[in-house]
Scaffold this motif. Structure first.
Motif, PDB file in Angstrom:
ATOM      1  N   UNK A  12       0.690  -1.358   0.036  1.00  0.00           N
ATOM      2  CA  UNK A  12       0.126  -0.130   0.018  1.00  0.00           C
ATOM      3  C   UNK A  12       0.727   1.130  -0.045  1.00  0.00           C
ATOM      4  N   UNK A  13       0.619   2.187  -0.794  1.00  0.00           N
ATOM      5  CA  UNK A  13       1.292   3.603  -0.770  1.00  0.00           C
ATOM      6  C   UNK A  13       0.989   4.068   0.585  1.00  0.00           C
ATOM      7  N   UNK A  14       2.116   4.577   1.182  1.00  0.00           N
ATOM      8  CA  UNK A  14       2.108   5.229   2.549  1.00  0.00           C
ATOM      9  C   UNK A  14       2.515   6.868   2.261  1.00  0.00           C
ATOM     10  N   UNK A  15       1.433   7.781   2.178  1.00  0.00           N
ATOM     11  CA  UNK A  15       1.795   9.271   2.066  1.00  0.00           C
ATOM     12  C   UNK A  15       2.632   9.688   3.388  1.00  0.00           C
ATOM     13  N   UNK A  16       2.407   9.107   4.326  1.00  0.00           N
ATOM     14  CA  UNK A  16       3.389   9.451   5.492  1.00  0.00           C
ATOM     15  C   UNK A  16       4.677   9.130   5.565  1.00  0.00           C
ATOM     16  N   UNK A  32       7.407  20.544   1.199  1.00  0.00           N
ATOM     17  CA  UNK A  32       6.977  19.141   1.270  1.00  0.00           C
ATOM     18  C   UNK A  32       5.606  19.052   1.043  1.00  0.00           C
ATOM     19  N   UNK A  33       4.652  19.788   1.213  1.00  0.00           N
ATOM     20  CA  UNK A  33       3.241  19.727   1.056  1.00  0.00           C
ATOM     21  C   UNK A  33       2.799  19.599  -0.528  1.00  0.00           C
ATOM     22  N   UNK A  34       3.589  20.478  -1.272  1.00  0.00           N
ATOM     23  CA  UNK A  34       3.397  20.634  -2.709  1.00  0.00           C
ATOM     24  C   UNK A  34       3.935  19.505  -3.254  1.00  0.00           C
ATOM     25  N   UNK A  38       1.608  16.916  -5.590  1.00  0.00           N
ATOM     26  CA  UNK A  38       2.037  16.560  -6.704  1.00  0.00           C
ATOM     27  C   UNK A  38       2.165  14.994  -7.151  1.00  0.00           C
ATOM     28  N   UNK A  39       2.879  14.425  -6.204  1.00  0.00           N
ATOM     29  CA  UNK A  39       3.054  12.920  -6.373  1.00  0.00           C
ATOM     30  C   UNK A  39       1.967  12.127  -6.253  1.00  0.00           C
ATOM     31  N   UNK A  40       0.826  12.432  -5.394  1.00  0.00           N
ATOM     32  CA  UNK A  40      -0.248  11.749  -5.184  1.00  0.00           C
ATOM     33  C   UNK A  40      -1.278  11.960  -6.255  1.00  0.00           C
ATOM     34  N   UNK A  41      -1.040  13.087  -7.150  1.00  0.00           N
ATOM     35  CA  UNK A  41      -1.819  13.340  -8.227  1.00  0.00           C
ATOM     36  C   UNK A  41      -1.320  12.486  -9.195  1.00  0.00           C
ATOM     37  N   UNK A  59      11.566  17.151  -8.333  1.00  0.00           N
ATOM     38  CA  UNK A  59      10.848  18.169  -7.943  1.00  0.00           C
ATOM     39  C   UNK A  59      11.604  19.123  -6.779  1.00  0.00           C
ATOM     40  N   UNK A  60      12.515  18.288  -6.089  1.00  0.00           N
ATOM     41  CA  UNK A  60      13.368  18.826  -5.150  1.00  0.00           C
ATOM     42  C   UNK A  60      14.428  19.592  -5.382  1.00  0.00           C
TER      43      UNK A  60
END
Length: 277
Positions: A12-16, A32-34, A38-41, A59-60
């Motif tokens: 499972x993808x873990x965003x945290x 970090x939030x941005x 973007x990755x989640x999208x 992105x970094x």
């Protein structure tokens, strides 16, 4: 949403987890939030962790090369291979930063046979041997057979006197260091046998990642402004740490880089080593 690990396993993808790794890069919360959004999208069922990693790095870099370099740390350690020769030198640098004298690649005579030892360290008249277990693959684990084997070598060496650092010294302690993880049985056996174990995430405090961040002991392979071939050329010149490059900037001239590239590389190196979490 399932993503594919390097081993091929679907998890499972873990965003945290991704968020925590971005925070460790030193990026501010807005960045970090941005990036996380973007990755989640962009992610889709079955996307590989490698693809997610590449997207995060790209992105970094747009925000700061030094943030990307810190995010790149785990992979940078893996680039100290392929056989682990530079990893052994790197581990010697970590112990040197903690006040140890160090020597690498020695052959010491035991009671029964001779042994090739990766690193020997000394502090306050106490000598220790360090065996480095390098893994080029992220999913590889150091299992219980490794500390069992190394313990037998330590037992053969520990009661003998060895000429180390221009003096006779016995081997009092034994370390096993890996860039990945130990199996649960390896940890149990190591602790029970009095071995000192160090890995990417063990012990809970003062593990490999903590030691690197605490003293800015970033390997030269972290730098995103260098190609892999250029990193190898610098390591061949015995420049293993980013800190060392800042004190030996002429090494960049020696590998025939342009003035503009040298400027960008040194900018990233300075920002990386000055960064504090």
């Amino acid at each position: 949403m399932k993503i594919q690990k390097n081993s091929g396993e679907l998890v499972e993808f873990d965003a945290r987890k991704l968020q925590n790794s971005l925070v460790k890069s030193g990026a501010d919360q807005t960045t970090v939030s941005r990036i996380l959004q973007q990755i989640q999208n962009q992610i889709f069922e079955g996307i590989s962790t490698r693809q997610i990693y590449k997207t995060a790095i790209a992105l970094l870099k747009k925000k700061s090369h030094s943030h990307a370099a810190r995010y790149n740390l785990r992979q940078a350690i893996e680039q100290l291979g392929p056989a682990g020769f530079f990893f052994e030198k790197y581990i010697a640098r970590l112990f040197s930063a903690e006040g140890f004298q160090t020597q690498t690649n020695l052959i010491l005579a035991g009671k029964c046979v001779s042994h090739e030892i990766d690193v020997v360290v000394k502090k306050q008249d106490q000598c220790a041997m360090i065996e480095c277990k390098f893994h080029a693959q992220r999913e590889s684990v150091t299992d219980v057979k490794v500390p069992m084997y190394i313990l037998s070598r330590f037992n053969d060496l520990k009661n003998q006197e060895h000429l180390l650092f221009d003096a006779l010294c016995q081997i009092h302690h034994c370390w096993i260091v890996t860039n990945n993880r130990f199996s649960s049985d390896a940890l149990r056996f190591g602790r029970c046998s009095g071995l000192h174990l160090l890995s990417w995430d063990y012990p809970e405090k003062s593990n490999l990642r903590d030691k690197i961040d605490a003293d800015n002991l970033y390997p030269i392979t972290c730098l995103t402004t260098l190609t892999l071939n250029e990193k190898n050329q610098l390591m061949e010149q015995n420049i293993i740490l980013v800190k060392e490059l800042l004190h030996q900037t002429s090494a960049l001239d020696d590998i025939h880089l342009s003035a503009n590239r040298i400027k960008n590389i040194l900018k990233e190196a300075r920002e990386l080593c000055q960064q504090q979490l």
